[in-house]
Design a protein around this motif. Structure first.
Motif, PDB file in Angstrom:
ATOM      1  N   UNK A 175     -12.149  44.479  -6.521  1.00 28.92           N
ATOM      2  CA  UNK A 175     -11.173  45.525  -6.493  1.00 28.92           C
ATOM      3  C   UNK A 175     -11.619  46.955  -6.849  1.00 28.92           C
ATOM      4  N   UNK A 176     -11.110  48.012  -5.884  1.00 24.01           N
ATOM      5  CA  UNK A 176     -11.072  49.041  -6.455  1.00 24.01           C
ATOM      6  C   UNK A 176     -10.137  49.795  -6.793  1.00 24.01           C
ATOM      7  N   UNK A 177      -9.710  50.303  -8.019  1.00 21.42           N
ATOM      8  CA  UNK A 177      -8.330  50.578  -8.400  1.00 21.42           C
ATOM      9  C   UNK A 177      -8.379  52.182  -8.322  1.00 21.42           C
ATOM     10  N   UNK A 178      -7.314  52.745  -8.117  1.00 26.61           N
ATOM     11  CA  UNK A 178      -6.733  54.307  -8.235  1.00 26.61           C
ATOM     12  C   UNK A 178      -5.840  53.898  -9.812  1.00 26.61           C
ATOM     13  N   UNK A 179      -5.957  55.091 -10.370  1.00 26.23           N
ATOM     14  CA  UNK A 179      -5.501  55.460 -11.860  1.00 26.23           C
ATOM     15  C   UNK A 179      -4.274  54.695 -11.886  1.00 26.23           C
ATOM     16  N   UNK A 180      -3.080  54.503 -10.899  1.00 29.03           N
ATOM     17  CA  UNK A 180      -1.946  54.016 -11.316  1.00 29.03           C
ATOM     18  C   UNK A 180      -2.226  52.508 -11.428  1.00 29.03           C
ATOM     19  N   UNK A 181      -2.930  51.852 -10.400  1.00 32.33           N
ATOM     20  CA  UNK A 181      -3.479  50.590 -10.664  1.00 32.33           C
ATOM     21  C   UNK A 181      -4.135  50.264 -11.778  1.00 32.33           C
ATOM     22  N   UNK A 182      -5.151  50.919 -12.198  1.00 33.21           N
ATOM     23  CA  UNK A 182      -5.847  50.568 -13.439  1.00 33.21           C
ATOM     24  C   UNK A 182      -4.964  50.740 -14.592  1.00 33.21           C
ATOM     25  N   UNK A 183      -4.168  51.628 -14.567  1.00 36.42           N
ATOM     26  CA  UNK A 183      -3.122  51.524 -15.806  1.00 36.42           C
ATOM     27  C   UNK A 183      -2.343  50.324 -15.718  1.00 36.42           C
ATOM     28  N   UNK A 184      -1.911  49.844 -14.791  1.00 32.54           N
ATOM     29  CA  UNK A 184      -1.116  48.607 -14.675  1.00 32.54           C
ATOM     30  C   UNK A 184      -1.941  47.490 -15.109  1.00 32.54           C
ATOM     31  N   UNK A 185      -3.286  47.486 -14.671  1.00 29.05           N
ATOM     32  CA  UNK A 185      -4.143  46.448 -15.083  1.00 29.05           C
ATOM     33  C   UNK A 185      -4.347  46.391 -16.479  1.00 29.05           C
ATOM     34  N   UNK A 186      -4.438  47.743 -17.155  1.00 24.90           N
ATOM     35  CA  UNK A 186      -4.186  47.601 -18.545  1.00 24.90           C
ATOM     36  C   UNK A 186      -3.200  47.183 -19.273  1.00 24.90           C
ATOM     37  N   UNK A 187      -2.020  47.362 -18.740  1.00 31.13           N
ATOM     38  CA  UNK A 187      -0.525  47.074 -19.116  1.00 31.13           C
ATOM     39  C   UNK A 187      -0.224  45.543 -19.152  1.00 31.13           C
ATOM     40  N   UNK A 188      -1.016  44.860 -18.085  1.00 34.67           N
ATOM     41  CA  UNK A 188      -0.418  43.756 -17.457  1.00 34.67           C
ATOM     42  C   UNK A 188      -0.453  42.503 -18.426  1.00 34.67           C
ATOM     43  N   UNK A 189       0.337  41.685 -18.775  1.00 37.23           N
ATOM     44  CA  UNK A 189       0.276  40.485 -19.452  1.00 37.23           C
ATOM     45  C   UNK A 189       0.895  39.356 -18.934  1.00 37.23           C
ATOM     46  N   UNK A 190       2.090  39.444 -18.345  1.00 34.66           N
ATOM     47  CA  UNK A 190       2.911  38.479 -17.959  1.00 34.66           C
ATOM     48  C   UNK A 190       2.615  37.661 -16.560  1.00 34.66           C
ATOM     49  N   UNK A 191       1.518  38.158 -15.876  1.00 34.36           N
ATOM     50  CA  UNK A 191       1.106  37.410 -14.830  1.00 34.36           C
ATOM     51  C   UNK A 191      -0.257  36.902 -15.049  1.00 34.36           C
TER      52      UNK A 191
END
Length: 350
Positions: free
Chosen positions: A228-244
């Protein structure tokens, strides 16, 4: 009476030529002055983006000893670049300070948490590095920390690691890490949600490859396994995600964060910033706008000097690990350091 123009060689009118040269000279001078002013304003702006905390003064001498280093003998005598080993505490905070952080899902308006904590150890020579993640849910003995308002916090036993930042800010975060590792933190760097997202966008996004589907409504991230190619908002979501992912614990999130760190390093090394001044400025503005440092790194020149000392460090020479932990006997949702493995890891970085 008409006045003839003075004639130079080949009959050219000298007056007209000298006038044109004067105009060209004034235009060039004006452009140089304007360019210098723009560069000066840019430097001032970037410098004033950076916020700092005087951690050394707050903690005093009750800390692990600083590793003394000497400049390389082959380096020039005038302001040689540092080459010694270095330990830097890097925190990612969910501060809700400012509109941008609120829109990206920052913490409560009454404070912030340090949900990402990494000790970055640079080997002597600065061509290799080890990044150690400390799980936020680790139960620790939080030491007494001085408060900016005066007084100090009480010692807390069995406290969550990330509570140190919540009760005492960067100073308490550093003191708690030093009490766990028995390693002096030479520097402190903290970046907030907005600064991280801006950095990724300024770099043109980041390429990542996930090994499993991610489906996390809380971080608003939904990705199929793959590239995937992520923008800033998506990359931040990736850094924060854990429930999925995985068991939904902080340990799974750390794996994603470490992958993202390596991918960002690759992106930065492949982006020719020095040949693209506009992008270089955007990256520098993004980094500094969300940055808090100790007073040893609170200027653009000091950050640039640190960056220049890392020119021999490539992404493939950065090792990412997690502090060894086991489930806490008192709470299956918390972890504690696994000994002697954790102690041996920290000893290897001294």
């Amino acid at each position: 009476m008409e006045h003839d123009e003075e004639q130079g060689e080949a009959g050219r009118p000298v007056g007209r030529r000298s006038g044109a040269l004067r105009i060209a000279g004034l235009t060039l001078a004006g452009a140089l002055v304007l360019g210098t002013a723009v560069v000066g304003w840019a430097y001032w702006h970037l410098n004033h983006n950076i916020k700092s905390v005087d951690i050394d003064s707050a903690l005093g001498s009750d800390r692990p000893a600083r590793v003394e280093t000497t400049p390389s003998a082959s380096a020039p005598a005038a302001a040689p670049l540092p080459t010694g080993s270095l330990n830097i505490l890097v925190l990612g905070s969910d501060s809700r300070s400012g509109k941008a952080n609120k829109e990206l899902g920052g913490g409560d308006s009454s404070g912030a948490r340090s949900d990402t904590a990494m000790v970055v150890h640079l080997d002597a020579g600065r061509t290799k590095a080890t990044v150690v993640s400390i799980p936020r849910d680790t139960l620790v003995t939080r030491p007494s920390c001085p408060l900016a308002s005066g007084g100090s916090t009480a010692v807390a036993y069995g406290a969550m690691f990330n509570s140190a930042y919540a009760v005492g800010g960067p100073v308490c975060a550093v003191k708690t890490v030093e009490s766990i590792t028995h390693i002096r933190m030479d520097h402190y760097l903290e970046i907030d949600f907005s600064g991280f997202a801006k950095l990724v966008d300024a770099l043109g996004g980041v390429d990542v490859t996930t090994s499993q589907d991610i489906d996390d409504d809380q971080s608003h991230l939904h990705l199929k396994a793959g590239a995937h190619h992520l923008d800033g908002k998506q990359a931040l979501a990736l850094a924060r995600t854990r429930h999925g992912i995985g068991d939904g614990s902080d340990l799974g999130r750390i794996g994603l964060q470490q992958m993202l760190v390596k991918d960002l390093l690759e992106q930065m090394s492949s982006t020719r910033l020095l040949t693209d001044p506009a992008r270089l400025y955007r990256v520098a503005d993004a980094v500094t706008s969300g940055l808090t440092t100790d007073t040893g790194l609170d200027s653009l020149s000091e950050l640039m000097r640190l960056g220049q000392s890392l020119k021999g460090l490539s992404a493939d020479r950065v090792r990412t690990v997690m502090m060894p932990v086991v489930t806490a006997p008192s709470d299956h949702n918390r972890v504690i350091a696994e000994e002697p493995a954790a102690r041996e890891l920290w000893a290897s970085l001294r």
